[in-house]
Design a protein around this motif. Sequence first.
Motif, short mmCIF file in Angstrom:
data_model
loop_
_atom_site.label_atom_id
_atom_site.label_comp_id
_atom_site.label_asym_id
_atom_site.label_seq_id
_atom_site.Cartn_x
_atom_site.Cartn_y
_atom_site.Cartn_z
N ASP A 215 18.30 5.17 6.18
CA ASP A 215 17.58 4.59 7.32
C ASP A 215 16.07 4.72 7.11
N ILE A 216 15.64 5.87 6.59
CA ILE A 216 14.21 6.17 6.52
C ILE A 216 13.79 6.27 5.08
N SER A 217 13.73 5.12 4.41
CA SER A 217 13.24 5.17 3.05
C SER A 217 12.51 3.89 2.73
N THR A 218 11.58 4.00 1.81
CA THR A 218 10.88 2.84 1.29
C THR A 218 11.23 2.80 -0.18
N GLU A 219 10.53 1.96 -0.93
CA GLU A 219 10.79 1.92 -2.36
C GLU A 219 10.52 3.30 -2.99
N TYR A 220 9.59 4.06 -2.38
CA TYR A 220 9.11 5.27 -3.05
C TYR A 220 9.57 6.59 -2.47
N SER A 221 9.68 6.67 -1.16
CA SER A 221 9.91 8.00 -0.60
C SER A 221 10.87 7.94 0.58
N ALA A 222 11.35 9.12 0.97
CA ALA A 222 12.40 9.15 1.99
C ALA A 222 12.31 10.42 2.82
N LEU A 223 12.93 10.36 4.00
CA LEU A 223 13.09 11.57 4.80
C LEU A 223 14.35 11.42 5.64
N GLU A 286 -8.53 6.39 15.19
CA GLU A 286 -8.05 5.51 14.12
C GLU A 286 -6.53 5.53 14.06
N PHE A 287 -5.96 4.34 13.97
CA PHE A 287 -4.51 4.19 13.92
C PHE A 287 -4.08 3.67 12.56
N LEU A 288 -2.80 3.92 12.23
CA LEU A 288 -2.26 3.38 10.98
C LEU A 288 -2.25 1.86 11.05
N LYS A 289 -2.59 1.25 9.97
CA LYS A 289 -2.62 -0.23 9.90
C LYS A 289 -1.30 -0.75 9.36
N ILE A 290 -0.71 -1.66 10.11
CA ILE A 290 0.55 -2.29 9.71
C ILE A 290 0.21 -3.68 9.17
N PRO A 291 0.85 -4.12 8.07
CA PRO A 291 0.56 -5.47 7.55
C PRO A 291 0.84 -6.53 8.62
N PHE A 363 6.39 3.68 7.40
CA PHE A 363 6.29 4.59 6.26
C PHE A 363 5.56 3.95 5.09
N GLU A 364 5.64 2.63 5.00
CA GLU A 364 4.82 1.97 3.98
C GLU A 364 3.34 2.14 4.31
N ALA A 365 3.01 2.09 5.60
CA ALA A 365 1.61 2.30 6.00
C ALA A 365 1.18 3.74 5.72
N ILE A 366 2.09 4.70 5.97
CA ILE A 366 1.77 6.11 5.69
C ILE A 366 1.58 6.32 4.19
N GLU A 367 2.45 5.66 3.40
CA GLU A 367 2.34 5.81 1.94
C GLU A 367 1.03 5.27 1.41
N ALA A 368 0.55 4.18 2.02
CA ALA A 368 -0.74 3.63 1.58
C ALA A 368 -1.83 4.68 1.78
N GLU A 369 -1.74 5.42 2.91
CA GLU A 369 -2.74 6.47 3.18
C GLU A 369 -2.53 7.65 2.21
N GLN A 370 -1.26 7.99 1.97
CA GLN A 370 -0.95 9.09 1.02
C GLN A 370 -1.52 8.77 -0.35
N ALA A 371 -1.35 7.51 -0.78
CA ALA A 371 -1.84 7.10 -2.09
C ALA A 371 -3.36 7.25 -2.16
N LEU A 372 -4.05 6.89 -1.07
CA LEU A 372 -5.51 7.03 -1.03
C LEU A 372 -5.92 8.50 -1.20
N ARG A 373 -5.09 9.40 -0.69
CA ARG A 373 -5.39 10.83 -0.80
C ARG A 373 -4.95 11.40 -2.14
N GLY A 374 -4.27 10.57 -2.96
CA GLY A 374 -3.78 11.05 -4.24
C GLY A 374 -2.54 11.91 -4.13
N ASN A 375 -1.79 11.76 -3.03
CA ASN A 375 -0.63 12.63 -2.79
C ASN A 375 0.69 11.89 -2.80
#
Length: 376
Positions: A215-223, A286-291, A363-375
């Motif tokens: 239910d909670i996964s993207t191409e890259y990560s899951a919870l 500031e809020f997470l940006k959704i495509p 979670f794709e929006a969160i991952e975009a932020e995670q990637a910016l942080r290098g995490n």
Amino acid sequence: METATFEKNTTEQGIDFLPLQGTDYVEFYVGNAKQAAHFYKTAFGFQSVAYAGPETGVKDRASYVIRQHKLTFVLTTPLRSNNEIANHIYKHGDGVKTLALMVYDARDAWEQTTKRGAKSYMEPISLKDDQGEVVLSGIHTYGDTVHVFVERKNYKGVFMPGYIEWKTAYNPPSSGLLYVDHCVGNVGWNQMNPWVKFYEDVMGFKNILSFDDEDISTEYSALMSKVMSNGNGYVKFPINEPAEGKKKSQVEEYLDFYDGEGCQHVALATHDIVKTVTDLQSRGIEFLKIPSSYYDDLISRVGQIDEDLEPLKHLGILVDRDHEGYLLQIFTKPLEDRPTLFFEIIQRKGAKSFGKGNFKALFEAIEAEQALRGNL
Ligand code: FE2
């Protein structure tokens, strides 16, 4: 809005041994409570309520109580090093220490939970002043987080004994936030089910919803997540744990930077999310940006809604429907430099669920932020 009854609730399983009236307050341990109080007043529209510190005879800390409708935050900072509060901030950064729950009988709440296996944080204590009595007790939950049971039925003062009324000339207007809808905990690998069992056994909660890594996964990560609710549904605690993915789960990133388990987000209810979020954005939140493609087929996914689509799209508000109705939600970016605690703003229009249909976009929006942080 919930009505106030303090009777023990009868559920299908019998008497609720821990009747909760709702969230009493959320206490944050922060590096600078004076500035945090100013931030929450300015950015979120909280009002000054009460204060405790050296001027009121408290030697080791300063605490500011702020409120908006039924939503009460306590911001506490240590005045010296080498104590429980200072060590908490050194390890975790600013974060939630206490999820305080309103009860009819704090002594009974402590007895019922500790006899079922809860670790005591605070034995029942009676606090009195000329406004009456507040009884407190507390138990530990995940990480260094605690639940404090607050019995205030015999108290008329602004917050509790030990605090004085805090009056300020600077009182920014409310942003329309009303009460705590739910508080989410992030726990470690394989720790979700033990904490689900803790809330079932120790606090009499029920698991009302479960989400697996499908239910909670993207191409890259899951919870994975399970939602725990008390008998009357006033208190809901979803519990997340990371799941294996190609890259690092957002829950893992939290656990790394919080240096342990803790509160991931607090969801704050509003009756007019477009108005509230417009206001919060104008105050600098500031809020997470959704495509914007999220909105292309929104109505075909969720059906007709009362709101105009354009403001939702402009603000980035998400919509999801369950069999009882729909909900609108949006998530802030973390409120600290560490990628840890954030807030959700939620408006429920019948739906009692948690936005499962939005997980992927979110979670794709969160991952975009995670990637910016290098995490990621
Ligand atoms: Fe949430």
